[in-house]
Design a protein around this motif. Structure first.
Motif, PDB file in Angstrom:
ATOM      1  N   UNK A 170      -7.338  30.039   3.359  1.00 17.33           N
ATOM      2  CA  UNK A 170      -7.354  29.369   4.889  1.00 17.33           C
ATOM      3  C   UNK A 170      -6.424  29.549   5.257  1.00 17.33           C
ATOM      4  N   UNK A 171      -5.160  30.026   5.414  1.00 17.28           N
ATOM      5  CA  UNK A 171      -3.957  30.033   5.766  1.00 17.28           C
ATOM      6  C   UNK A 171      -4.664  32.167   6.819  1.00 17.28           C
ATOM      7  N   UNK A 172      -5.259  32.810   5.542  1.00 16.27           N
ATOM      8  CA  UNK A 172      -6.150  34.429   6.297  1.00 16.27           C
ATOM      9  C   UNK A 172      -6.583  33.970   7.156  1.00 16.27           C
ATOM     10  N   UNK A 173      -7.616  32.629   6.864  1.00 16.23           N
ATOM     11  CA  UNK A 173      -8.923  32.854   7.478  1.00 16.23           C
ATOM     12  C   UNK A 173      -8.297  32.398   9.216  1.00 16.23           C
ATOM     13  N   UNK A 174      -7.475  31.283   9.178  1.00 15.02           N
ATOM     14  CA  UNK A 174      -6.456  30.440  10.572  1.00 15.02           C
ATOM     15  C   UNK A 174      -6.228  31.768  11.220  1.00 15.02           C
ATOM     16  N   UNK A 175      -5.209  32.400  10.644  1.00 14.34           N
ATOM     17  CA  UNK A 175      -4.407  33.486  11.176  1.00 14.34           C
ATOM     18  C   UNK A 175      -5.463  34.324  12.031  1.00 14.34           C
ATOM     19  N   UNK A 176      -6.261  35.648  11.183  1.00 11.82           N
ATOM     20  CA  UNK A 176      -7.530  35.570  11.256  1.00 11.82           C
ATOM     21  C   UNK A 176      -8.480  35.310  12.328  1.00 11.82           C
ATOM     22  N   UNK A 177      -8.660  34.120  12.727  1.00 13.98           N
ATOM     23  CA  UNK A 177      -9.376  33.834  14.054  1.00 13.98           C
ATOM     24  C   UNK A 177      -8.729  32.853  15.105  1.00 13.98           C
ATOM     25  N   UNK A 178      -7.699  33.005  14.324  1.00 10.92           N
ATOM     26  CA  UNK A 178      -6.398  32.402  16.175  1.00 10.92           C
ATOM     27  C   UNK A 178      -6.990  30.660  15.842  1.00 10.92           C
ATOM     28  N   UNK A 203     -15.837  31.743   9.343  1.00 13.77           N
ATOM     29  CA  UNK A 203     -16.397  33.155   9.938  1.00 13.77           C
ATOM     30  C   UNK A 203     -15.321  34.285   9.201  1.00 13.77           C
ATOM     31  N   UNK A 204     -14.047  34.131   8.912  1.00 14.12           N
ATOM     32  CA  UNK A 204     -12.935  35.672   9.266  1.00 14.12           C
ATOM     33  C   UNK A 204     -13.221  35.199   7.738  1.00 14.12           C
TER      34      UNK A 204
END
Length: 85
Positions: free
Chosen positions: A1-9, A18-19
């Motif tokens: 989740x953290x990676x996806x939120x950071x990558x997606x902004x 998507x990320x």
């Protein structure tokens, strides 16, 4: 989740998925993340997070809130109380 939120902004699950670049249908990944989020965060993880954040946060943090794009909020509803332990 953290990676996806950071990558997606973004914190929207569809943007997070998507990320992640997983080889599954988007709807399945969104449902999986939703199930995990509904379980909540374990007390061990929360303690670890708070210990880490306390190391980085100043003793008396300053928080800036820009409410210029919001409708008028009566003064009695604008009161903020500190929540850090």
């Amino acid at each position: 989740m953290t990676y996806g939120m950071l990558a997606a902004g973004s914190c929207l699950l569809t943007d997070v998925v998507d990320q992640l670049h997983e080889n599954t249908k988007k709807v399945n990944s969104v449902e999986r993340l939703t199930r995990h989020l509904n379980k909540g965060t374990s007390s061990t993880a929360l303690k670890s997070y708070l210990i880490t954040i306390r190391k980085w946060a100043p003793q008396e943090p300053v928080i800036h809130i820009d409410d210029s794009s919001r409708k008028f909020i009566p003064q009695r509803k604008r009161t903020l109380r500190p929540t850090m332990m």
